[in-house]
Design a protein around this motif. Sequence first.
Motif, PDB file in Angstrom:
ATOM      1  N   ASN A   1       0.866  -1.194   0.000  1.00 15.80           N
ATOM      2  CA  ASN A   1       0.000   0.000   0.000  1.00 15.80           C
ATOM      3  C   ASN A   1       0.890   1.227   0.000  1.00 15.80           C
ATOM      4  O   ASN A   1       2.082   1.141  -0.325  1.00 15.80           O
ATOM      5  N   GLY A   2       0.352   2.340   0.371  1.00  8.35           N
ATOM      6  CA  GLY A   2       1.134   3.576   0.341  1.00  8.35           C
ATOM      7  C   GLY A   2       2.268   3.606   1.337  1.00  8.35           C
ATOM      8  O   GLY A   2       3.196   4.403   1.209  1.00  8.35           O
ATOM      9  N   ASP A   3       2.220   2.754   2.355  1.00  8.03           N
ATOM     10  CA  ASP A   3       3.254   2.736   3.389  1.00  8.03           C
ATOM     11  C   ASP A   3       4.287   1.650   3.054  1.00  8.03           C
ATOM     12  O   ASP A   3       4.009   0.461   3.183  1.00  8.03           O
ATOM     13  N   PRO A   4       5.500   2.024   2.633  1.00 10.31           N
ATOM     14  CA  PRO A   4       6.514   1.031   2.255  1.00 10.31           C
ATOM     15  C   PRO A   4       6.841   0.068   3.377  1.00 10.31           C
ATOM     16  O   PRO A   4       7.219  -1.077   3.120  1.00 10.31           O
ATOM     17  N   SER A   5       6.686   0.496   4.631  1.00 19.60           N
ATOM     18  CA  SER A   5       7.023  -0.377   5.758  1.00 19.60           C
ATOM     19  C   SER A   5       6.059  -1.553   5.874  1.00 19.60           C
ATOM     20  O   SER A   5       6.346  -2.532   6.551  1.00 19.60           O
ATOM     21  N   LYS A   6       4.917  -1.443   5.215  1.00 19.30           N
ATOM     22  CA  LYS A   6       3.931  -2.517   5.285  1.00 19.30           C
ATOM     23  C   LYS A   6       3.905  -3.381   4.027  1.00 19.30           C
ATOM     24  O   LYS A   6       3.041  -4.231   3.876  1.00 19.30           O
ATOM     25  N   THR A   7       4.861  -3.150   3.131  1.00 20.49           N
ATOM     26  CA  THR A   7       4.993  -3.999   1.943  1.00 20.49           C
ATOM     27  C   THR A   7       5.769  -5.258   2.328  1.00 20.49           C
ATOM     28  O   THR A   7       6.812  -5.186   2.981  1.00 20.49           O
ATOM     29  N   CYS A   8       5.261  -6.413   1.937  1.00 20.32           N
ATOM     30  CA  CYS A   8       5.920  -7.664   2.326  1.00 20.32           C
ATOM     31  C   CYS A   8       5.608  -8.771   1.324  1.00 20.32           C
ATOM     32  O   CYS A   8       4.671  -8.670   0.539  1.00 20.32           O
ATOM     33  N   THR A   9       6.420  -9.822   1.374  1.00 23.93           N
ATOM     34  CA  THR A   9       6.146 -11.050   0.630  1.00 23.93           C
ATOM     35  C   THR A   9       6.504 -12.234   1.520  1.00 23.93           C
ATOM     36  O   THR A   9       7.447 -12.180   2.310  1.00 23.93           O
TER      37      THR A   9
END
Length: 404
Positions: free
Chosen positions: A52-60
């Motif tokens: 989403n807009g928050d890079p810290s919440k991007t994950c795989t």
Amino acid sequence: MLFLFFCPGSFGADTDEVFVMEGDSVSLTCLKKNQQDRIKWYYNDIRIAQMNGDPSKTCTDVQCNEGTERFRDRLKLDHLTGSLTITNIRDTDAGEYKLLITRGNSDSEKIFSVSVHDKVFVMEGDSVSLTGLKKNQQDRIKWYYNDIRIAQMNGDPSKTCTDVQCNEGTERFRDRLKLDHLTGSLTITNIRDTDAGEYKLLITRGNSDSEKIFSVSVTGVPAAEQDEVKRKTVKEGESVTLDLDVKRNPNDVMTWHFNDILIAEITEDQSQICTDFQCENGEERFRDRLELDHQTGSLTIMNTRNTDSGEYKLKINSISRRRRRSVSSEKRFDVTVTASGLSSGAVAGIVVVLLVSALTAVGVGVIYHRHRSPRKAVEEKQRASVESPNKEKEIFLQTQIEIT
């Protein structure tokens, strides 16, 4: 190879079917996302990726709160489109992938049903065994070749069939199919290039069906190489090696058979490696004349005898623990042991006998001469007395010298 699957139009309840070969990569995507969209990907209802807009919440995968480490760095998330790429795909990656896009206060989703085909490569003339999960006693098994039923089994023995015996079967395999009643695996013997194609295993357990697809490729062997590998001729007393020219996979189980009798086995467990009578139900035919190469699985027969002529068969069972499947192949060698004439030992023996015979003959002649000479001398003396006194003296002196 990378496969791209797009889903034009609006999202909905429809499911896109995706087919991909094992080891390839596949990219699942739909509409290009807006900058404000929140993206979540699920595999069999487990979250495996999000952004989403928050890079810290991007994950795989394991980075996600509910993720698992099943993919281990094989997932790639495109930050521009939200598409998900799975690299080096495995058969355990087959299943349902769901894309959930949240735009403002509304959610939309798209489902992809991914099927992974196993790649199976086999040499023409060899055998191959195709199997999936071990079957339960109640399972109903059906095998299809290019959508034509070629084998089936269930609790009713009268309905078990292979090839032409099946209602929809054909006689293309002609007694070259074997169905394992314990595991449901299908073995194709003496495989031909015309046997290449898609084999599908359908397992019905209760009210649910599961399937496994194998893509079989048959490769030919040049005639010269077939002669070199499959036929071996050796002179009696010499050694012959039945080699594979490849390095053995540590997980492979290799068994050597002579005229269908187990003579050698090599496994991952060193304590289970054996040759000849050491093997279960083995015989003492070769008596320490076998050598097994633990790196390649090659078999060497030393000091060959004419009774060693016959068919040697190598069975290779390649086990993939991670993929929970087993693929078997078979290699045959025809060995002919020819007479070599007299060995070096036999020639040496004959020479010794001739020498002894010659020496014996010389000894007998000397003994005969020593026993015969005095009598002969006396006779010559008597003849000489008649001829002349001088001759008598000459013979007498010669006789004394010979007797001495």
